[in-house]
Design an enzyme around this catalytic site. Structure first.
Site, PDB file in Angstrom:
ATOM      1  N   SER A 147      95.246 -14.047  14.145  1.00 29.63           N
ATOM      2  CA  SER A 147      94.740 -13.086  15.127  1.00 29.63           C
ATOM      3  C   SER A 147      93.449 -13.617  15.729  1.00 29.63           C
ATOM      4  CB  SER A 147      94.469 -11.729  14.476  1.00 29.63           C
ATOM      5  OG  SER A 147      93.757 -10.872  15.358  1.00 29.63           O
ATOM      6  N   TYR A 160      90.579  -6.959   7.930  1.00 32.82           N
ATOM      7  CA  TYR A 160      91.601  -7.630   8.737  1.00 32.82           C
ATOM      8  C   TYR A 160      91.124  -8.995   9.212  1.00 32.82           C
ATOM      9  CZ  TYR A 160      94.944  -8.332  12.574  1.00 32.82           C
ATOM     10  OH  TYR A 160      95.892  -8.841  13.420  1.00 32.82           O
ATOM     11  N   LYS A 164      92.718 -12.631   8.257  1.00 31.75           N
ATOM     12  CA  LYS A 164      93.306 -13.501   9.275  1.00 31.75           C
ATOM     13  C   LYS A 164      92.538 -14.820   9.394  1.00 31.75           C
ATOM     14  CE  LYS A 164      96.827 -11.058  10.724  1.00 31.75           C
ATOM     15  NZ  LYS A 164      98.199 -11.509  10.414  1.00 31.75           N
TER      16      LYS A 164
END
Length: 263
Positions: A147, A160, A164
């Site tokens: 991401s 997150y 990532k």
């Protein structure tokens, strides 16, 4: 012909998180360029719809419904591909995610869960797939979906973004361990119009500023990511490993700030 290098004729791919969104788009694109696809996600009716699209272009689909948040479940997909189609050439580690939250509301369990869902699942499938790729195909391509939040900083993405970012580094490390027979690359999507952005897509007050903050002046489509996946999986990318394609409209800073106040 140069276009022949983008074909995946009679190869076999596993795509996780393939019931909708990016995973579904990638799975169908692989079929359109000649691959048979094992598609895995939690919801069988969604997988059935994707399988129907794969079969509509003349390729085979095999469905595995299960909770891919568990690494042991993702690991089983490699053997399922060989059992269904006799070989394994391509793995797309697409499943992942984590809900945004301020750092002080992010527990160590939240961080651990994000790492498990985004990184440990990818490692489980990769380590299970590689011996089968070597045995049945002689090599292969692994693609990790990271991401833009793995390299950019924005409030609310502690779990997150950290996971990532770890997956991007995992890609680089795995590529060196597995070369030259297995290539390992990643795609880092920006803001893509999947169900995760439904609220944004239907709200001009949210969408328009995001578009204006994106150098390409639009949000991405699943097909943008699927095209990158076809390239990375195909012989056209045969000299590429350990790299991340940033398919994000040119972002150098986040195009959406969550409303998290200063301390």
């Amino acid at each position: 012909m140069i276009l022949d290098k983008f074909r995946l004729d009679d190869q076999v791919a596993v795509v996780t998180g393939a019931g909708r969104g990016l995973g579904a788009a990638i799975a169908v694109a692989f079929a359109e360029v000649g691959a048979d696809v094992v598609i895995a996600a939690r919801t069988r009716p969604e997988l059935e719809a994707v399988a129907e699209q794969i079969r509509a272009v003349g390729r085979r689909a095999h469905i595995v419904a299960g909770n891919l948040a568990h690494p042991e479940t993702t690991a089983e997909l490699a053997a399922a591909a060989v059992e269904a189609f006799g070989r394994l050439d391509i793995v797309v580690n697409n499943v992942g995610g984590s809900m945004p939250a301020p750092l002080l509301n992010t527990s160590t369990k939240d961080l651990r869960d994000a790492f498990t869902f985004n990184v440990a699942t990818a490692h489980a499938l990769t380590s299970a797939a590689v011996p089968l790729m070597l045995e049945h195909s002689g090599g292969g391509s692994i693609i990790n979906i990271t991401s833009t939040m793995g390299r950019l900083a924005s409030r609310g993405f502690t779990a997150y973004g950290t996971a990532k970012g770890a997956l991007a580094q995992y890609t680089r490390l795995a590529a060196l361990d597995l070369c030259p027979r297995i290539r390992v690359n990643a795609i880092a999507p920006g803001s893509i119009l999947t169900s995760a952005l439904d609220v944004v897509a239907s709200n001009d007050e949210l969408r328009v500023p995001m578009e204006q903050a994106t150098p390409m002046r639009r949000l991405g489509e699943p097909a943008d990511i699927a095209a990158a996946a076809v390239y990375l999986a195909s012989p056209a990318a045969g000299y590429l490993t350990g790299k991340t394609l940033e398919v994000d409209g040119g972002l150098t800073f986040p195009n959406l700030d969550l409303p998290i106040a200063d301390l």
